[in-house]
Design a protein around this motif. Structure first.
Motif, PDB file in Angstrom:
ATOM      1  N   ALA A  60      11.394  -6.322   6.865  1.00 46.54           N
ATOM      2  CA  ALA A  60      11.768  -4.993   6.352  1.00 46.54           C
ATOM      3  C   ALA A  60      10.850  -3.946   6.972  1.00 46.54           C
ATOM      4  O   ALA A  60       9.706  -4.235   7.320  1.00 46.54           O
ATOM      5  N   ASP A  61      11.361  -2.721   7.126  1.00 46.10           N
ATOM      6  CA  ASP A  61      10.566  -1.681   7.783  1.00 46.10           C
ATOM      7  C   ASP A  61       9.794  -0.819   6.787  1.00 46.10           C
ATOM      8  O   ASP A  61       8.830  -0.148   7.154  1.00 46.10           O
ATOM      9  N   GLY A  62      10.247  -0.809   5.554  1.00 45.49           N
ATOM     10  CA  GLY A  62       9.556  -0.022   4.538  1.00 45.49           C
ATOM     11  C   GLY A  62       9.889  -0.557   3.156  1.00 45.49           C
ATOM     12  O   GLY A  62      10.892  -1.252   2.971  1.00 45.49           O
ATOM     13  N   VAL A  63       9.018  -0.258   2.221  1.00 49.54           N
ATOM     14  CA  VAL A  63       9.234  -0.681   0.830  1.00 49.54           C
ATOM     15  C   VAL A  63       8.815   0.474  -0.060  1.00 49.54           C
ATOM     16  O   VAL A  63       7.790   1.100   0.192  1.00 49.54           O
ATOM     17  N   PHE A  64       9.635   0.784  -1.048  1.00 43.83           N
ATOM     18  CA  PHE A  64       9.118   1.720  -2.043  1.00 43.83           C
ATOM     19  C   PHE A  64       9.448   1.281  -3.458  1.00 43.83           C
ATOM     20  O   PHE A  64      10.387   0.516  -3.682  1.00 43.83           O
ATOM     21  N   VAL A  65       8.597   1.729  -4.360  1.00 41.37           N
ATOM     22  CA  VAL A  65       8.808   1.447  -5.773  1.00 41.37           C
ATOM     23  C   VAL A  65       9.143   2.772  -6.433  1.00 41.37           C
ATOM     24  O   VAL A  65       8.483   3.776  -6.180  1.00 41.37           O
ATOM     25  N   ALA A  66      10.175   2.789  -7.226  1.00 45.09           N
ATOM     26  CA  ALA A  66      10.509   4.004  -7.959  1.00 45.09           C
ATOM     27  C   ALA A  66      10.505   3.684  -9.448  1.00 45.09           C
ATOM     28  O   ALA A  66      11.233   2.798  -9.909  1.00 45.09           O
ATOM     29  N   GLY A  67       9.650   4.386 -10.150  1.00 45.15           N
ATOM     30  CA  GLY A  67       9.529   4.155 -11.587  1.00 45.15           C
ATOM     31  C   GLY A  67       9.742   5.440 -12.357  1.00 45.15           C
ATOM     32  O   GLY A  67      10.067   6.486 -11.778  1.00 45.15           O
ATOM     33  N   CYS A  68       9.530   5.361 -13.648  1.00 43.40           N
ATOM     34  CA  CYS A  68       9.692   6.545 -14.500  1.00 43.40           C
ATOM     35  C   CYS A  68       8.616   7.580 -14.171  1.00 43.40           C
ATOM     36  O   CYS A  68       7.621   7.278 -13.521  1.00 43.40           O
ATOM     37  N   LEU A  69       8.826   8.787 -14.662  1.00 46.62           N
ATOM     38  CA  LEU A  69       7.798   9.824 -14.493  1.00 46.62           C
ATOM     39  C   LEU A  69       6.545   9.365 -15.229  1.00 46.62           C
ATOM     40  O   LEU A  69       6.643   8.689 -16.262  1.00 46.62           O
ATOM     41  N   GLU A  70       5.400   9.760 -14.695  1.00 49.03           N
ATOM     42  CA  GLU A  70       4.148   9.325 -15.333  1.00 49.03           C
ATOM     43  C   GLU A  70       4.089   9.859 -16.764  1.00 49.03           C
ATOM     44  O   GLU A  70       4.350  11.035 -17.006  1.00 49.03           O
ATOM     45  N   GLY A  71       3.755   8.984 -17.677  1.00 47.23           N
ATOM     46  CA  GLY A  71       3.718   9.364 -19.094  1.00 47.23           C
ATOM     47  C   GLY A  71       5.017   9.036 -19.805  1.00 47.23           C
ATOM     48  O   GLY A  71       5.089   9.054 -21.023  1.00 47.23           O
ATOM     49  N   ASN A  72       6.079   8.722 -19.014  1.00 45.54           N
ATOM     50  CA  ASN A  72       7.381   8.440 -19.620  1.00 45.54           C
ATOM     51  C   ASN A  72       7.837   7.007 -19.449  1.00 45.54           C
ATOM     52  O   ASN A  72       9.014   6.708 -19.657  1.00 45.54           O
ATOM     53  N   CYS A  73       6.927   6.124 -19.032  1.00 43.23           N
ATOM     54  CA  CYS A  73       7.310   4.727 -18.811  1.00 43.23           C
ATOM     55  C   CYS A  73       7.808   4.122 -20.118  1.00 43.23           C
ATOM     56  O   CYS A  73       7.170   4.277 -21.164  1.00 43.23           O
ATOM     57  N   HIS A  74       8.939   3.425 -20.034  1.00 37.34           N
ATOM     58  CA  HIS A  74       9.509   2.797 -21.231  1.00 37.34           C
ATOM     59  C   HIS A  74       8.532   1.777 -21.812  1.00 37.34           C
ATOM     60  O   HIS A  74       8.535   1.517 -23.006  1.00 37.34           O
ATOM     61  N   TYR A  75       7.721   1.192 -20.924  1.00 41.22           N
ATOM     62  CA  TYR A  75       6.719   0.213 -21.380  1.00 41.22           C
ATOM     63  C   TYR A  75       5.316   0.824 -21.322  1.00 41.22           C
ATOM     64  O   TYR A  75       4.339   0.131 -21.079  1.00 41.22           O
ATOM     65  N   LEU A  76       5.250   2.111 -21.452  1.00 42.48           N
ATOM     66  CA  LEU A  76       4.031   2.920 -21.569  1.00 42.48           C
ATOM     67  C   LEU A  76       3.231   3.102 -20.277  1.00 42.48           C
ATOM     68  O   LEU A  76       3.033   4.217 -19.829  1.00 42.48           O
ATOM     69  N   ARG A  77       2.754   1.978 -19.684  1.00 43.64           N
ATOM     70  CA  ARG A  77       1.868   2.156 -18.522  1.00 43.64           C
ATOM     71  C   ARG A  77       2.293   1.378 -17.284  1.00 43.64           C
ATOM     72  O   ARG A  77       1.549   1.278 -16.335  1.00 43.64           O
ATOM     73  N   GLY A  78       3.499   0.809 -17.299  1.00 44.52           N
ATOM     74  CA  GLY A  78       3.946  -0.026 -16.171  1.00 44.52           C
ATOM     75  C   GLY A  78       3.885   0.707 -14.846  1.00 44.52           C
ATOM     76  O   GLY A  78       3.418   0.165 -13.834  1.00 44.52           O
ATOM     77  N   ASN A  79       4.354   1.970 -14.842  1.00 39.33           N
ATOM     78  CA  ASN A  79       4.395   2.712 -13.575  1.00 39.33           C
ATOM     79  C   ASN A  79       2.997   3.072 -13.072  1.00 39.33           C
ATOM     80  O   ASN A  79       2.743   3.102 -11.872  1.00 39.33           O
ATOM     81  N   ILE A  80       2.068   3.307 -14.005  1.00 43.66           N
ATOM     82  CA  ILE A  80       0.693   3.654 -13.604  1.00 43.66           C
ATOM     83  C   ILE A  80       0.035   2.423 -12.966  1.00 43.66           C
ATOM     84  O   ILE A  80      -0.671   2.516 -11.967  1.00 43.66           O
ATOM     85  N   ARG A  81       0.318   1.251 -13.564  1.00 44.17           N
ATOM     86  CA  ARG A  81      -0.266   0.012 -13.031  1.00 44.17           C
ATOM     87  C   ARG A  81       0.278  -0.263 -11.647  1.00 44.17           C
ATOM     88  O   ARG A  81      -0.458  -0.659 -10.740  1.00 44.17           O
ATOM     89  N   THR A  82       1.568  -0.056 -11.487  1.00 43.35           N
ATOM     90  CA  THR A  82       2.170  -0.345 -10.182  1.00 43.35           C
ATOM     91  C   THR A  82       1.688   0.629  -9.115  1.00 43.35           C
ATOM     92  O   THR A  82       1.519   0.253  -7.964  1.00 43.35           O
ATOM     93  N   LYS A  83       1.459   1.852  -9.524  1.00 41.28           N
ATOM     94  CA  LYS A  83       0.938   2.835  -8.562  1.00 41.28           C
ATOM     95  C   LYS A  83      -0.360   2.314  -7.941  1.00 41.28           C
ATOM     96  O   LYS A  83      -0.588   2.413  -6.733  1.00 41.28           O
ATOM     97  N   LYS A  84      -1.209   1.722  -8.788  1.00 39.67           N
ATOM     98  CA  LYS A  84      -2.476   1.168  -8.288  1.00 39.67           C
ATOM     99  C   LYS A  84      -2.217   0.007  -7.338  1.00 39.67           C
ATOM    100  O   LYS A  84      -2.900  -0.155  -6.335  1.00 39.67           O
TER     101      LYS A  84
END
Lengths: 144, 223
Positions: A60-84
């Motif tokens: 693959a040439d590129g990969v991206f993750v798209a999650g909820c807006l920060e602070g709006n994660c349905h599971y609270l902090r999933g997107n913040i963890r993935t950002k790291k």
């Protein structure tokens, strides 16, 4: 670089926001490149390091993750963890001589269909400018 | 537990460069807990090695397997079928595991993928600190359960020194607490400050590494 190069991009999208946004983009008949292949996840926090690396291993040439807006994660902090994790994978790719910009993280709400289309276009253009994943490129050079 | 971290990729790429068929061996004990050499890390490292190899138009067969513990022969024998025919083993265990593999496979070079750092534990997920110096003659009863050997930069037995300021150590005030400040506070809370008033004589380091490599024999447990 080959002008006809059409990148292959893997997009990990969370069920609650990004996938819904992608769905909305379709409903709104917004165009985004067919290069983006979506993998739906319950939460962007499900993404592990290996999920971000394996696509590169397979060409693959590129990969991206798209999650909820920060602070709006349905599971609270999933997107913040993935950002790291995305940032960590950038450092890993750099260590082996692959452009870290080939992996990115984006945030959007479920109502942001146009944003999904924009992000898909932006990522495709960026990766197209970078050229193919060197894993594939080397194969082409060898053929020459 | 033993805390370790992965070596820089540059070093690992150099190590693996001459080999076409390798076994990346993980360990399910301490290095899994400190996220350095468990099943997930084996996957990630193998993937990185493969991507780099393919990038340069070369091939690599990277077998992957994680055993329960690399520091015990009965567990590492699980690697036997996977080690068959490989040109090198990249061990993602601590230095102990690497040596056990080297002993078991006399004809296969075994390389360490990790730098073994210290005996310690997590402060929170993702952050580990050193807690024990393995000095062989524990004095934690005298110091309120806080080890001055491992946690005082000078391993002082009668601290603190003049480099203690606002509870921090002058060696790295941002990251290192003064162990003796911690000891003092704890002993004060326990109402046992009089123990600290006693001067501790110089430590007998013959129980530690200074006495040479150490060995424990439990006759009753020997089969």
């Amino acid at each position: 670089m080959n002008n006809n190069f059409e990148p292959e991009i893997i997009a990990y999208c969370c069920h609650y926001c990004a996938f819904a946004a992608a769905d909305l983009a379709g409903t709104m008949r917004l165009e985004y490149p067919t290069s983006v292949k979506i993998i739906k996840l319950p939460c962007s926090g499900k993404v592990e390091l290996i999920h971000l690396l394996k696509p590169f291993e397979d060409g693959a040439d590129g990969v991206f993750v798209a999650g909820c807006l920060e602070g709006n994660c349905h599971y609270l902090r999933g997107n913040i963890r993935t950002k790291k994790r995305v940032n960590y994978v950038k450092s890993l790719l750099k260590e082996i001589g692959i452009e870290p910009e080939r992996v990115e993280m984006f945030n959007m709400s479920s109502s942001m269909g146009p944003e999904f289309a924009r992000v898909a276009n932006e990522m495709t253009e960026k990766v197209r400018a970078m050229g193919p994943n060197p894993v594939k490129l080397k194969g082409e050079e060898v053929v020459k | 537990m033993i805390v370790a971290e992965r070596k820089p990729m540059e070093e690992l790429l150099q190590m693996t460069a001459p080999f076409g068929k390798i076994l990346v061996a993980g360990c399910g004990a301490c290095v899994t807990v400190c996220m350095a050499g468990g099943e997930k890390e084996v996957e990630v490292l193998s993937s990185l090695l493969l991507i780099e190899r393919k990038k340069n138009g070369k091939e690599l067969e990277a077998r992957k397997h994680t055993v329960e513990r690399q520091c015990e022969p009965e567990f590492i024998k699980d690697l036997d079928p996977r080690a068959e025919g490989v040109e090198m083993i990249l061990s993602m265990a601590c230095g102990v595991g690497v040596q056990y593999l080297a002993e078991r496979y006399p004809k296969i070079p075994v390389y360490p993928a990790l730098n073994t750092k210290f005996m310690g534990g997590p402060v929170q997920q993702g952050i580990w600190t050193e807690k024990c110096g393995g000095c062989g003659n524990c004095i934690l009863s005298l110091t309120g359960g806080i080890c001055p050997i491992a946690r005082c930069s000078k391993s002082l037995l009668n601290g603190p020194c003049g480099g203690s300021e606002n509870g921090k150590c002058e060696v790295d005030p941002k990251n290192i607490d003064c162990a003796w400040q911690l000891i003092f506070d704890r002993m004060k809370n326990l109402g046992k400050l009089e123990i600290l008033a006693e001067i501790q004589p110089p430590k007998d380091w013959s129980y530690a590494r200074d006495g040479g490599p150490r060995k424990i024999v439990r006759e009753d447990a020997v089969l």
